[in-house]
Design a protein around this motif. Structure first.
Motif, PDB file in Angstrom:
ATOM      1  N   ALA A 122      19.253  60.570  13.240  1.00  0.00           N
ATOM      2  CA  ALA A 122      17.942  59.976  12.991  1.00  0.00           C
ATOM      3  C   ALA A 122      17.211  59.606  14.271  1.00  0.00           C
ATOM      4  CB  ALA A 122      18.100  58.743  12.106  1.00  0.00           C
ATOM      5  N   THR A 123      17.944  59.250  15.280  1.00  0.00           N
ATOM      6  CA  THR A 123      17.312  58.808  16.528  1.00  0.00           C
ATOM      7  C   THR A 123      17.140  59.926  17.548  1.00  0.00           C
ATOM      8  OG1 THR A 123      19.500  58.107  17.330  1.00  0.00           O
ATOM      9  CG2 THR A 123      18.126  56.439  16.262  1.00  0.00           C
ATOM     10  N   THR A 124      17.536  61.143  17.186  1.00  0.00           N
ATOM     11  CA  THR A 124      17.287  62.286  18.068  1.00  0.00           C
ATOM     12  C   THR A 124      15.805  62.634  18.020  1.00  0.00           C
ATOM     13  OG1 THR A 124      19.513  63.157  17.697  1.00  0.00           O
ATOM     14  CG2 THR A 124      17.856  64.687  18.545  1.00  0.00           C
ATOM     15  N   PRO A 125      15.119  62.682  19.132  1.00  0.00           N
ATOM     16  CA  PRO A 125      13.674  62.935  19.123  1.00  0.00           C
ATOM     17  C   PRO A 125      13.317  64.255  18.440  1.00  0.00           C
ATOM     18  CG  PRO A 125      14.386  62.164  21.288  1.00  0.00           C
ATOM     19  CD  PRO A 125      15.635  62.424  20.503  1.00  0.00           C
ATOM     20  N   GLY A 126      12.307  64.191  17.588  1.00  0.00           N
ATOM     21  CA  GLY A 126      11.789  65.389  16.940  1.00  0.00           C
ATOM     22  C   GLY A 126      12.521  65.841  15.701  1.00  0.00           C
ATOM     23  N   VAL A 127      13.607  65.165  15.337  1.00  0.00           N
ATOM     24  CA  VAL A 127      14.373  65.602  14.160  1.00  0.00           C
ATOM     25  C   VAL A 127      13.660  65.212  12.867  1.00  0.00           C
ATOM     26  CG1 VAL A 127      16.520  65.289  12.873  1.00  0.00           C
ATOM     27  CG2 VAL A 127      16.580  65.618  15.341  1.00  0.00           C
ATOM     28  N   LEU A 128      13.143  63.991  12.812  1.00  0.00           N
ATOM     29  CA  LEU A 128      12.502  63.492  11.593  1.00  0.00           C
ATOM     30  C   LEU A 128      10.977  63.505  11.747  1.00  0.00           C
ATOM     31  CD1 LEU A 128      14.840  60.481  10.720  1.00  0.00           C
ATOM     32  CD2 LEU A 128      14.981  62.853   9.959  1.00  0.00           C
ATOM     33  N   PRO A 129      10.266  63.838  10.671  1.00  0.00           N
ATOM     34  CA  PRO A 129       8.794  63.915  10.719  1.00  0.00           C
ATOM     35  C   PRO A 129       8.136  62.539  10.586  1.00  0.00           C
ATOM     36  CG  PRO A 129       9.543  64.556   8.538  1.00  0.00           C
ATOM     37  CD  PRO A 129      10.791  64.315   9.359  1.00  0.00           C
ATOM     38  N   LEU A 130       8.333  61.699  11.589  1.00  0.00           N
ATOM     39  CA  LEU A 130       7.798  60.338  11.561  1.00  0.00           C
ATOM     40  C   LEU A 130       6.358  60.310  12.065  1.00  0.00           C
ATOM     41  CD1 LEU A 130      10.939  58.587  13.074  1.00  0.00           C
ATOM     42  CD2 LEU A 130      10.141  58.358  10.706  1.00  0.00           C
ATOM     43  N   PRO A 131       5.575  59.324  11.637  1.00  0.00           N
ATOM     44  CA  PRO A 131       4.218  59.200  12.176  1.00  0.00           C
ATOM     45  C   PRO A 131       4.261  58.789  13.639  1.00  0.00           C
ATOM     46  CG  PRO A 131       4.742  57.328  10.791  1.00  0.00           C
ATOM     47  CD  PRO A 131       5.866  58.290  10.619  1.00  0.00           C
ATOM     48  N   ALA A 132       3.204  59.074  14.357  1.00  0.00           N
ATOM     49  CA  ALA A 132       3.169  58.758  15.787  1.00  0.00           C
ATOM     50  C   ALA A 132       3.307  57.256  16.015  1.00  0.00           C
ATOM     51  CB  ALA A 132       1.869  59.276  16.391  1.00  0.00           C
ATOM     52  N   ALA A 133       2.767  56.458  15.104  1.00  0.00           N
ATOM     53  CA  ALA A 133       2.820  55.001  15.270  1.00  0.00           C
ATOM     54  C   ALA A 133       4.245  54.470  15.235  1.00  0.00           C
ATOM     55  CB  ALA A 133       1.993  54.319  14.185  1.00  0.00           C
ATOM     56  N   ALA A 134       5.167  55.214  14.617  1.00  0.00           N
ATOM     57  CA  ALA A 134       6.552  54.744  14.511  1.00  0.00           C
ATOM     58  C   ALA A 134       7.282  54.845  15.836  1.00  0.00           C
ATOM     59  CB  ALA A 134       7.295  55.533  13.438  1.00  0.00           C
ATOM     60  N   GLY A 135       6.794  55.649  16.757  1.00  0.00           N
ATOM     61  CA  GLY A 135       7.440  55.769  18.053  1.00  0.00           C
ATOM     62  C   GLY A 135       8.859  56.293  17.979  1.00  0.00           C
ATOM     63  N   GLY A 136       9.152  57.120  16.998  1.00  0.00           N
ATOM     64  CA  GLY A 136      10.491  57.682  16.856  1.00  0.00           C
ATOM     65  C   GLY A 136      11.473  56.779  16.134  1.00  0.00           C
ATOM     66  N   ASN A 137      11.026  55.602  15.663  1.00  0.00           N
ATOM     67  CA  ASN A 137      11.907  54.663  14.959  1.00  0.00           C
ATOM     68  C   ASN A 137      11.772  54.885  13.451  1.00  0.00           C
ATOM     69  OD1 ASN A 137      13.341  52.537  13.903  1.00  0.00           O
ATOM     70  ND2 ASN A 137      12.362  50.962  15.152  1.00  0.00           N
ATOM     71  N   PRO A 138      12.844  55.305  12.749  1.00  0.00           N
ATOM     72  CA  PRO A 138      12.750  55.591  11.316  1.00  0.00           C
ATOM     73  C   PRO A 138      12.661  54.350  10.438  1.00  0.00           C
ATOM     74  CG  PRO A 138      14.605  56.747  12.337  1.00  0.00           C
ATOM     75  CD  PRO A 138      14.160  55.698  13.304  1.00  0.00           C
ATOM     76  N   GLU A 139      12.843  53.165  11.007  1.00  0.00           N
ATOM     77  CA  GLU A 139      12.809  51.947  10.187  1.00  0.00           C
ATOM     78  C   GLU A 139      11.501  51.878   9.399  1.00  0.00           C
ATOM     79  OE1 GLU A 139      14.820  49.737   8.588  1.00  0.00           O
ATOM     80  OE2 GLU A 139      15.506  48.877  10.486  1.00  0.00           O
ATOM     81  N   GLY A 140      11.652  51.622   8.094  1.00  0.00           N
ATOM     82  CA  GLY A 140      10.493  51.546   7.215  1.00  0.00           C
ATOM     83  C   GLY A 140      10.168  52.854   6.523  1.00  0.00           C
ATOM     84  N   TYR A 141      10.727  53.974   7.036  1.00  0.00           N
ATOM     85  CA  TYR A 141      10.411  55.292   6.477  1.00  0.00           C
ATOM     86  C   TYR A 141      11.622  55.984   5.863  1.00  0.00           C
ATOM     87  CZ  TYR A 141       5.625  55.149   8.086  1.00  0.00           C
ATOM     88  OH  TYR A 141       4.302  54.804   8.251  1.00  0.00           O
ATOM     89  N   GLY A 265      12.759  46.595   7.647  1.00  0.00           N
ATOM     90  CA  GLY A 265      13.535  47.164   6.551  1.00  0.00           C
ATOM     91  C   GLY A 265      12.729  48.280   5.930  1.00  0.00           C
ATOM     92  N   ASN A 266      13.225  48.801   4.832  1.00  0.00           N
ATOM     93  CA  ASN A 266      12.556  49.901   4.142  1.00  0.00           C
ATOM     94  C   ASN A 266      12.022  49.420   2.800  1.00  0.00           C
ATOM     95  OD1 ASN A 266      13.230  52.454   5.878  1.00  0.00           O
ATOM     96  ND2 ASN A 266      15.111  51.263   5.779  1.00  0.00           N
ATOM     97  N   PRO A 267      10.720  49.143   2.730  1.00  0.00           N
ATOM     98  CA  PRO A 267      10.156  48.561   1.509  1.00  0.00           C
ATOM     99  C   PRO A 267       9.984  49.579   0.398  1.00  0.00           C
ATOM    100  CG  PRO A 267       8.418  48.980   3.082  1.00  0.00           C
ATOM    101  CD  PRO A 267       9.706  49.325   3.772  1.00  0.00           C
ATOM    102  N   GLY A 268       9.948  49.052  -0.813  1.00  0.00           N
ATOM    103  CA  GLY A 268       9.702  49.903  -1.970  1.00  0.00           C
ATOM    104  C   GLY A 268       8.242  49.905  -2.359  1.00  0.00           C
ATOM    105  N   ASP A 269       7.945  50.585  -3.449  1.00  0.00           N
ATOM    106  CA  ASP A 269       6.560  50.723  -3.904  1.00  0.00           C
ATOM    107  C   ASP A 269       5.918  49.375  -4.222  1.00  0.00           C
ATOM    108  OD1 ASP A 269       6.228  53.506  -3.740  1.00  0.00           O
ATOM    109  OD2 ASP A 269       7.293  53.805  -5.621  1.00  0.00           O
ATOM    110  N   GLU A 270       6.666  48.466  -4.852  1.00  0.00           N
ATOM    111  CA  GLU A 270       6.078  47.189  -5.271  1.00  0.00           C
ATOM    112  C   GLU A 270       5.649  46.356  -4.069  1.00  0.00           C
ATOM    113  OE1 GLU A 270       8.064  45.965  -9.493  1.00  0.00           O
ATOM    114  OE2 GLU A 270       9.396  45.911  -7.756  1.00  0.00           O
ATOM    115  N   ALA A 271       6.432  46.368  -3.025  1.00  0.00           N
ATOM    116  CA  ALA A 271       6.077  45.593  -1.837  1.00  0.00           C
ATOM    117  C   ALA A 271       4.842  46.174  -1.160  1.00  0.00           C
ATOM    118  CB  ALA A 271       7.252  45.551  -0.869  1.00  0.00           C
TER     119      ALA A 271
END
Length: 319
Positions: A122-141, A265-271
């Protein structure tokens, strides 16, 4: 009888010519001799009648047909028995509010991989299609949901599917419009939703907690959320000491104003829905006095009384 001479103008009668002789009749050709009729074909003797099956013979024939049908059905079954069975997928449940570290551990266990494999992926650059604002951090996604897992599933494919799911949920026009209405970006909305997910005692309170977050941000007040401080300290606790609030972590919302730098953390739809559509109210404080009893208020003195009740209930429960 008076004789009258013939008039010179009267047409003279042609002298009668002698009749031509009659044509001689040719003799008729002799009649063709009739050929003798061919002799009649000798009739072949009729074949003997087929012998009729006896009752025992019919039963034997029927039994043979049944055996043939049974063989036709059994042979394919015997052949397909050697084919590999279709694998039934297992499931991986990612609950709402789980932190990325918890998700990585669950993925490693579900795929029977060495500890740390999912985190490294998950922390390998470019592996996950994260938004630019995430800065490569998958937290929340790493979107909370139930995911199918097969023996061929890879950590990259599974984590990518989680991020893709989050991108679809957060990328709707409704979320974007709700974020803009409150002066937030979509990424900041996910950050706020992760706080709401961690702080709310139940789903019914999420819209009120979201309203407190919006009200404090609008007034320039520090959020003072225990959940962000616990994230920085790598724990989950309701016991926040005075020394904890002096931490220099950017996730210390007692000391720093505004939202933390990333989701906690990783929020759900309700949050997420609660952040884009918060409840109406002027609340600035809240505390869960007892399970199912969260008090919201805009008055600090009232809040202090509620906190005292919370502490009393905890002390009584520890006895």
């Amino acid at each position: 009888m008076t004789y009258r001479p013939s008039s010179p103008y009267a047409p003279s009668r042609r002298p009668s010519l002698p009749r031509p002789p009659r044509r001689a009749r040719l003799p008729r050709p002799p009649r063709r001799a009739r050929l003798p009729r061919p002799p009649r074909r000798a009739r072949l003797p009729r074949p003997p009648r087929r012998a009729r099956l006896t009752r025992r013979g019919r039963l034997a024939l029927l039994f043979g047909a049944v055996l043939a049908v049974a063989a036709a059905v059994t042979v394919p079954l015997l052949v397909t028995r050697d084919e590999p069975a279709v694998e039934q997928p297992r499931t991986l449940l990612v609950p709402e509010g789980w932190r990325a570290g918890q998700v990585y551990t669950a993925v490693d266990r579900a795929l029977q991989l060495p500890d740390g494999t999912a985190r490294k992926t998950a922390t390998t650059p470019g592996v996950l299609p994260l938004p630019a604002a995430a800065g490569g951090n998958p937290e929340g996604y790493l979107f909370p949901a139930t995911y199918p897992v097969l023996s061929t599933t890879t950590p990259e494919a599974l984590l990518r599917f989680m991020v893709d799911t989050a991108g679809k949920r957060y990328g709707t026009g409704r979320i974007a419009e709700g974020a803009r209405a409150h002066g937030l970006s979509v990424y900041q909305t996910v950050v706020a939703a992760s706080i709401v997910q961690a702080e709310a005692d139940n789903p019914e309170d999420m819209a009120k907690v979201a309203r407190v977050v919006h009200n404090r941000l609008a007034r320039g007040m520090a959020l003072q959320m225990d959940s962000t401080l616990n994230y920085a300290l790598g724990r989950s606790s309701v016991d926040t000491s005075f020394a904890d609030t002096k931490s220099g972590s950017p996730y210390n919302t007692y000391a720093r104003k505004g939202l933390p730098p990333t989701p906690i953390g990783n929020p759900g739809d309700e949050a997420v829905d609660a952040v884009v559509r918060p409840a109406d109210g002027d609340w600035l404080y809240f505390v869960t006095v007892a399970p199912g009893d969260t008090r919201f208020t805009a008055d600090y003195a009232t809040h202090q009384a509620n906190v005292a009740e919370f502490n009393a209930n905890r002390s009584a429960g520890q006895r």
